[in-house]
Motif scaffolding. Structure first.
Motif, PDB file in Angstrom:
ATOM      1  N   GLY A   1       0.778  -1.234   0.000  1.00 11.46           N
ATOM      2  CA  GLY A   1       0.000   0.000   0.000  1.00 11.46           C
ATOM      3  C   GLY A   1       0.808   1.282   0.000  1.00 11.46           C
ATOM      4  N   LEU A   2       2.056   1.210  -0.430  1.00  9.86           N
ATOM      5  CA  LEU A   2       2.892   2.415  -0.424  1.00  9.86           C
ATOM      6  C   LEU A   2       3.273   2.926  -1.810  1.00  9.86           C
ATOM      7  N   GLY A   3       3.072   2.149  -2.851  1.00  7.81           N
ATOM      8  CA  GLY A   3       3.520   2.543  -4.186  1.00  7.81           C
ATOM      9  C   GLY A   3       2.995   3.890  -4.635  1.00  7.81           C
ATOM     10  N   SER A   4       1.694   4.110  -4.499  1.00  6.60           N
ATOM     11  CA  SER A   4       1.123   5.382  -4.947  1.00  6.60           C
ATOM     12  C   SER A   4       1.543   6.531  -4.033  1.00  6.60           C
ATOM     13  N   VAL A   5       1.716   6.242  -2.755  1.00 10.61           N
ATOM     14  CA  VAL A   5       2.177   7.272  -1.809  1.00 10.61           C
ATOM     15  C   VAL A   5       3.577   7.741  -2.217  1.00 10.61           C
ATOM     16  N   ILE A   6       4.429   6.783  -2.537  1.00  9.75           N
ATOM     17  CA  ILE A   6       5.809   7.098  -2.938  1.00  9.75           C
ATOM     18  C   ILE A   6       5.824   7.875  -4.256  1.00  9.75           C
ATOM     19  N   MET A   7       5.034   7.421  -5.233  1.00 11.08           N
ATOM     20  CA  MET A   7       4.996   8.121  -6.529  1.00 11.08           C
ATOM     21  C   MET A   7       4.560   9.572  -6.365  1.00 11.08           C
ATOM     22  N   ILE A   8       3.507   9.794  -5.595  1.00  6.98           N
ATOM     23  CA  ILE A   8       2.998  11.157  -5.400  1.00  6.98           C
ATOM     24  C   ILE A   8       4.027  12.015  -4.672  1.00  6.98           C
ATOM     25  N   ALA A   9       4.658  11.460  -3.637  1.00  5.57           N
ATOM     26  CA  ALA A   9       5.663  12.218  -2.886  1.00  5.57           C
ATOM     27  C   ALA A   9       6.829  12.624  -3.785  1.00  5.57           C
ATOM     28  N   ILE A  10       7.286  11.711  -4.618  1.00 10.34           N
ATOM     29  CA  ILE A  10       8.415  12.011  -5.515  1.00 10.34           C
ATOM     30  C   ILE A  10       8.002  13.067  -6.544  1.00 10.34           C
ATOM     31  N   ALA A  11       6.832  12.904  -7.134  1.00  7.52           N
ATOM     32  CA  ALA A  11       6.369  13.902  -8.119  1.00  7.52           C
ATOM     33  C   ALA A  11       6.257  15.276  -7.475  1.00  7.52           C
ATOM     34  N   GLN A  12       5.674  15.345  -6.284  1.00  8.82           N
ATOM     35  CA  GLN A  12       5.509  16.635  -5.607  1.00  8.82           C
ATOM     36  C   GLN A  12       6.859  17.251  -5.248  1.00  8.82           C
ATOM     37  N   LEU A  13       7.829  16.428  -4.833  1.00  7.93           N
ATOM     38  CA  LEU A  13       9.170  16.957  -4.545  1.00  7.93           C
ATOM     39  C   LEU A  13       9.796  17.595  -5.779  1.00  7.93           C
ATOM     40  N   HIS A  14       9.401  17.112  -6.949  1.00  5.27           N
ATOM     41  CA  HIS A  14       9.924  17.646  -8.209  1.00  5.27           C
ATOM     42  C   HIS A  14       9.005  18.695  -8.819  1.00  5.27           C
ATOM     43  N   GLY A  15       7.991  19.137  -8.060  1.00  6.12           N
ATOM     44  CA  GLY A  15       7.072  20.165  -8.543  1.00  6.12           C
ATOM     45  C   GLY A  15       5.996  19.635  -9.466  1.00  6.12           C
ATOM     46  N   GLY A  16       5.769  18.309  -9.446  1.00  2.00           N
ATOM     47  CA  GLY A  16       4.812  17.695 -10.351  1.00  2.00           C
ATOM     48  C   GLY A  16       3.626  17.086  -9.636  1.00  2.00           C
ATOM     49  N   SER A  17       2.919  16.227 -10.362  1.00  2.66           N
ATOM     50  CA  SER A  17       1.718  15.597  -9.815  1.00  2.66           C
ATOM     51  C   SER A  17       1.511  14.224 -10.439  1.00  2.66           C
ATOM     52  N   VAL A  18       0.673  13.427  -9.774  1.00  2.00           N
ATOM     53  CA  VAL A  18       0.298  12.094 -10.254  1.00  2.00           C
ATOM     54  C   VAL A  18      -1.208  11.949 -10.065  1.00  2.00           C
ATOM     55  N   ARG A  19      -1.866  11.351 -11.058  1.00  2.00           N
ATOM     56  CA  ARG A  19      -3.288  11.037 -10.892  1.00  2.00           C
ATOM     57  C   ARG A  19      -3.574   9.706 -11.560  1.00  2.00           C
ATOM     58  N   ILE A  20      -4.638   9.077 -11.086  1.00  2.00           N
ATOM     59  CA  ILE A  20      -5.048   7.774 -11.626  1.00  2.00           C
ATOM     60  C   ILE A  20      -6.531   7.820 -11.955  1.00  2.00           C
ATOM     61  N   GLN A  21      -6.910   7.078 -12.968  1.00  2.00           N
ATOM     62  CA  GLN A  21      -8.325   6.950 -13.323  1.00  2.00           C
ATOM     63  C   GLN A  21      -8.493   5.678 -14.135  1.00  2.00           C
ATOM     64  N   ASN A  22      -9.719   5.233 -14.276  1.00  2.00           N
ATOM     65  CA  ASN A  22     -10.010   4.142 -15.188  1.00  2.00           C
ATOM     66  C   ASN A  22     -10.073   4.721 -16.587  1.00  2.00           C
ATOM     67  N   ARG A  23      -9.744   3.907 -17.577  1.00  2.00           N
ATOM     68  CA  ARG A  23      -9.681   4.406 -18.950  1.00  2.00           C
ATOM     69  C   ARG A  23     -11.036   4.904 -19.423  1.00  2.00           C
ATOM     70  N   SER A  24     -12.015   4.046 -19.512  1.00  2.00           N
ATOM     71  CA  SER A  24     -13.371   4.472 -19.876  1.00  2.00           C
ATOM     72  C   SER A  24     -14.325   3.308 -19.657  1.00  2.00           C
ATOM     73  N   SER A  25     -15.583   3.560 -19.825  1.00  2.00           N
ATOM     74  CA  SER A  25     -16.568   2.484 -19.644  1.00  2.00           C
ATOM     75  C   SER A  25     -16.490   1.461 -20.774  1.00  2.00           C
ATOM     76  N   THR A  26     -15.913   1.833 -21.910  1.00  2.00           N
ATOM     77  CA  THR A  26     -15.813   0.912 -23.042  1.00  2.00           C
ATOM     78  C   THR A  26     -14.415   0.329 -23.229  1.00  2.00           C
ATOM     79  N   VAL A  27     -13.395   0.953 -22.631  1.00  2.00           N
ATOM     80  CA  VAL A  27     -12.017   0.465 -22.735  1.00  2.00           C
ATOM     81  C   VAL A  27     -11.543   0.104 -21.326  1.00  2.00           C
ATOM     82  N   PRO A  28     -11.327  -1.191 -21.061  1.00  2.00           N
ATOM     83  CA  PRO A  28     -10.923  -1.589 -19.716  1.00  2.00           C
ATOM     84  C   PRO A  28      -9.486  -1.180 -19.412  1.00  2.00           C
ATOM     85  N   GLY A  29      -9.204  -1.046 -18.130  1.00  2.00           N
ATOM     86  CA  GLY A  29      -7.852  -0.759 -17.695  1.00  2.00           C
ATOM     87  C   GLY A  29      -7.743   0.538 -16.920  1.00  2.00           C
ATOM     88  N   ALA A  30      -6.542   0.802 -16.460  1.00  2.00           N
ATOM     89  CA  ALA A  30      -6.250   1.998 -15.682  1.00  2.00           C
ATOM     90  C   ALA A  30      -5.334   2.910 -16.483  1.00  2.00           C
TER      91      ALA A  30
END
Length: 167
Positions: A126-155
């Motif tokens: 349960g730490l992967g996304s926490v680490i990614m967000i922390a690293i992006a923010q340290l570099h002045g960036g951001s991370v977001r996640i979403q599902n692709r769409s109702s017709t295209v499976p995946g993240a």
């Protein structure tokens, strides 16, 4: 924050595409059954991000590892310039996508759990996304996640990082 102060002292010019290519090679070896499609705009191949190369490597590895481990057969990675001042990397897989709980808890520390996908299991602390967000923010960036769409499976994971200003 001590890590932010350390980052300022260790920041170097990092050619993002080189770090990404290296991590893609690692994933191809680990997941040879997953097809990889990379779309990189020609104007970003040599773009520089100011930061810590090891932290950026870790952030990319975490994002790729999640996508590759859940993909049924394919991971698509695209890198392009956004707003002329940022680098945008999108990692899309054709796995099952995320349920409402996983979307809501993205970036928050969770308990250790076993994640089941078709025919396999994997442990998540349960730490992967926490680490990614922390690293992006340290570099002045951001991370977001979403599902692709109702017709295209995946993240779809999107990472935004500021490009090094030209001198």
């Amino acid at each position: 924050c001590r890590l932010a102060a350390k980052l300022r002292h260790t920041a170097t010019d990092v050619i993002f595409s080189e770090v990404l290519d290296d991590q893609i090679s690692v994933m191809k070896q680990k997941y040879p059954e997953v097809q990889v499609i990379v779309q990189m705009d020609s104007n970003v191949a040599d773009q520089v991000v100011l930061g810590d190369e090891q932290l950026l490597r870790r952030m990319i590895r975490n994002g790729l590892e999640n996508s590759f481990s859940f993909a049924k057969s394919e991971v698509e990675i695209s890198v392009q310039k956004a707003n002329g001042q940022s680098l945008q990397m999108c990692i899309r897989d054709n796995g099952p996508g995320l349920n409402a709980e996983a979307l809501a808890s993205f970036g928050k520390k969770r308990r250790t759990r076993t994640l089941k996908t078709e025919g396999s299991e994997r442990l998540s602390v349960g730490l992967g996304s926490v680490i990614m967000i922390a690293i992006a923010q340290l570099h002045g960036g951001s991370v977001r996640i979403q599902n692709r769409s109702s017709t295209v499976p995946g993240a779809e994971l999107t990472v935004m990082l500021p490009l090094r200003a030209s001198a």
